[in-house]
Design a protein around this motif. Sequence first.
Motif, PDB file in Angstrom:
ATOM      1  N   THR A  40       0.837  -1.206   0.000  1.00 41.59           N
ATOM      2  CA  THR A  40       0.000   0.000   0.000  1.00 41.59           C
ATOM      3  C   THR A  40       0.871   1.256   0.000  1.00 41.59           C
ATOM      4  OG1 THR A  40      -0.084   0.210   2.409  1.00 41.59           O
ATOM      5  CG2 THR A  40      -1.744  -1.197   1.388  1.00 41.59           C
ATOM      6  N   ARG A 106      -2.280   6.011   3.482  1.00 39.03           N
ATOM      7  CA  ARG A 106      -2.889   5.022   2.592  1.00 39.03           C
ATOM      8  C   ARG A 106      -2.870   3.632   3.211  1.00 39.03           C
ATOM      9  NH1 ARG A 106      -2.273   1.848  -1.930  1.00 39.03           N
ATOM     10  NH2 ARG A 106      -4.057   2.079  -3.313  1.00 39.03           N
ATOM     11  N   ILE A 353     -10.229   8.593  -2.046  1.00 38.54           N
ATOM     12  CA  ILE A 353      -9.613   8.319  -0.738  1.00 38.54           C
ATOM     13  C   ILE A 353      -8.564   7.214  -0.829  1.00 38.54           C
ATOM     14  CG2 ILE A 353     -11.528   9.166   0.659  1.00 38.54           C
ATOM     15  CD1 ILE A 353     -12.452   6.307   1.051  1.00 38.54           C
ATOM     16  N   ASP A 354      -8.471   6.578  -1.976  1.00 40.70           N
ATOM     17  CA  ASP A 354      -7.489   5.511  -2.153  1.00 40.70           C
ATOM     18  C   ASP A 354      -6.310   5.956  -3.026  1.00 40.70           C
ATOM     19  OD1 ASP A 354      -6.866   2.967  -1.349  1.00 40.70           O
ATOM     20  OD2 ASP A 354      -7.589   2.039  -3.184  1.00 40.70           O
ATOM     21  N   TYR A 356      -2.878   7.483  -4.554  1.00 39.55           N
ATOM     22  CA  TYR A 356      -1.480   7.466  -4.107  1.00 39.55           C
ATOM     23  C   TYR A 356      -1.028   8.895  -3.827  1.00 39.55           C
ATOM     24  CZ  TYR A 356      -0.829   2.605  -5.632  1.00 39.55           C
ATOM     25  OH  TYR A 356      -0.905   1.248  -5.775  1.00 39.55           O
TER      26      TYR A 356
ATOM     27  N   GLU B  60      -6.237  -3.775   0.245  1.00 36.62           N
ATOM     28  CA  GLU B  60      -5.121  -4.325  -0.531  1.00 36.62           C
ATOM     29  C   GLU B  60      -4.409  -5.415   0.255  1.00 36.62           C
ATOM     30  OE1 GLU B  60      -2.630  -1.153  -1.949  1.00 36.62           O
ATOM     31  OE2 GLU B  60      -4.154  -0.457  -3.358  1.00 36.62           O
ATOM     32  N   LEU B  64      -4.417  -8.133  -2.619  1.00 38.03           N
ATOM     33  CA  LEU B  64      -3.081  -8.249  -3.229  1.00 38.03           C
ATOM     34  C   LEU B  64      -2.307  -9.448  -2.678  1.00 38.03           C
ATOM     35  CD1 LEU B  64      -1.821  -4.533  -3.383  1.00 38.03           C
ATOM     36  CD2 LEU B  64      -2.800  -5.908  -5.220  1.00 38.03           C
ATOM     37  N   TYR B  65      -2.856 -10.035  -1.626  1.00 39.13           N
ATOM     38  CA  TYR B  65      -2.189 -11.175  -0.980  1.00 39.13           C
ATOM     39  C   TYR B  65      -3.213 -12.287  -0.751  1.00 39.13           C
ATOM     40  CZ  TYR B  65       1.253  -7.564   0.402  1.00 39.13           C
ATOM     41  OH  TYR B  65       2.173  -6.553   0.427  1.00 39.13           O
ATOM     42  N   VAL B 200     -15.259  10.625   6.128  1.00 40.18           N
ATOM     43  CA  VAL B 200     -14.552   9.811   5.131  1.00 40.18           C
ATOM     44  C   VAL B 200     -15.202   8.433   5.016  1.00 40.18           C
ATOM     45  CG1 VAL B 200     -12.314   8.814   4.499  1.00 40.18           C
ATOM     46  CG2 VAL B 200     -12.391  11.021   5.678  1.00 40.18           C
TER      47      VAL B 200
END
Lengths: 435, 204
Positions: A40, A106, A353-354, A356, B60, B64-65, B200
Amino acid sequence: METLTKEKIEKGLAVLNDHHDSKLLTHLNSCVRCGLCAKTCIYYLTDPQEKNIPAKKVDIVSSIYKKYNTFTGKVAPGLVGARTLDEDTVVEMVDLLFGTCTVCGRCVSHCSVGVDISYVIKKGREMLAQMGYIPETLQSTVNAALVSGNNMSISNEDFVETLEWLNEDLQFEVDDNTATIPLNEKGKDLLYTLNPREPKFFPLSISAMAKVFYAAKESWTISTKMYDITNYAYYTNHNEEAKIIAQRLYDEMENMQAKKCILAECGHGSRAFRWEGPNYLQKEYHFDVMTSVELMAQYIREGRIKVDPEKVPQIVTLHDPCNLARTGGIWKEQRYILSKAVKNFVEMTPHGIDNYCCGGGGGQLAMSEYNDRRLKIADIKAEQIRKTGAVIVATPCHNCVDQLTQINITFKLNVQIKTIAEIVADAIVLESKSE
Amino acid sequence: MEWYYWLVFGSLTICLISLLVHFVRLVKLGKPKDYSKQTGNMNAAMKYAFTGSMSPTKKESAFLYLPTYTAGILYHLGTFLAIFLFFLISFHMQIHGWLQWVIVGFLLVSGLSGLGIFIKRLAKSELRGLSNPDDYISNILVTLFQIFTALVIFNPVFLPGYLIETSILLLYLPLGKLKHTIYFFAARYHLGYFFGWRGVWPPQ
């Protein structure tokens, strides 16, 4: 490095015992070192090594906590990786917490447990601040703000001169000799703040916002005494200094008797004053605080300004500042604005919000000793931009503008970097005088 | 009652008291006091913190894993099952027939998942550098707990070994990273609070 005295150690450790609530205790005890946060992080993605895993940064802070605050850490430090706060640890902390993190956050929402990694890193920075180990380059930016009232040390005379020139520019732009950038006018609806980078390097972004205010027939003013929205002590985590800077803007709001404080396009500044400021000051604001992005979206929604997307026909993409979107909740407004003000809007992947980080956050732009790293991590953003095919990259943050400008040159992207106000000013349709 | 029952009940008592101390401390320290103006919906954010935000499509650390994530989920499900079975076994309840085989099979899979995570930690230099002995001990104790649970369900002859292993696990639990049993929930709460306050979470 200055000698680490017993007194400094005590000051550093006191940060880990300063519990205002259960948040610090929670996040110091939650990481299970699964390492799944690695991908991340832009530092890890561009340089995959152990020290760039976000959990490593949490670990250096929590390992000190364990050593001095837990039974196991005191009795069997080796078992749980508890570490003594010594000079070697401090050197590693500076490198990991300042030199290898933009505090973009992040990793936080992607953490398998839910550790607020940014929060722990900021606590580590706070320890270093209390011990006097803030990188000098970053501290000098804070000192400039503390001494001169703005982080660029712009003299009042130069600032006023710049605004007078911009006033003439505005009159020419809108073809109205009565158009004005009002200075130090009390009792207006809005007090508008600036990032000192604007008067210093990007004055046209002030003109752009002035044009928006003109079109909206807004009641607004700029204070020449305190206009700086930035608060670099938010990055150093020297909370006493952050409080002084936040207090100045608070006091100026009272002095100018404005109803609303409008935060210029600055991610960390918005966060530092809107979200952290009341906590630095330990009081609620009695005035409203709003970002200029929200304000411009409101103007368009309410029909106070008209924009024509045909005036901005190029492909435009958007970079979300971490402190505005991910930790500030502002990511829909800039999209609404662009949906109305430009003809071809293309999102980066990922975005919102995700998104980079551009690589300029966390005080990185001020710490020249980490320039090479800062541009290395920017590879991710450069690739994101390239894939959109955009000609213009819009971003509601002057720190990001600065970093994106450097990315543009380094990676030969051949794009234009603009603030949201600049885009809106380009697209704005002014009422004809006869109407 | 055999001595190993005394051992495991004593260990359980110590474990629960220790975890209670952690829990009470968290409660005493209380929830955050934020002076900024709230813009989000806290209830919705809290719900999201404990549900949607943990979805593998959102994280992620999951998508991703996927092999590690799947192993981790199985490993934790195996742990919850083993904890439930611990109480049944402690009160001499027995499981027979097909259910016995399903449980044994699942615990072997979850135990192997734990072992896989252990091997990954040991084999990957980055993870090895990030780890301390507590990471390995915690993993081994929980993996063995699942394996022993399967064995004791399969054949009661393993009961003394099972209860001794469980006792060691219970005594060790509050000392190292296994106390995330408590802190995990507090971390999700604080994340929900932080992101919820600012609007958020939940993302719309």
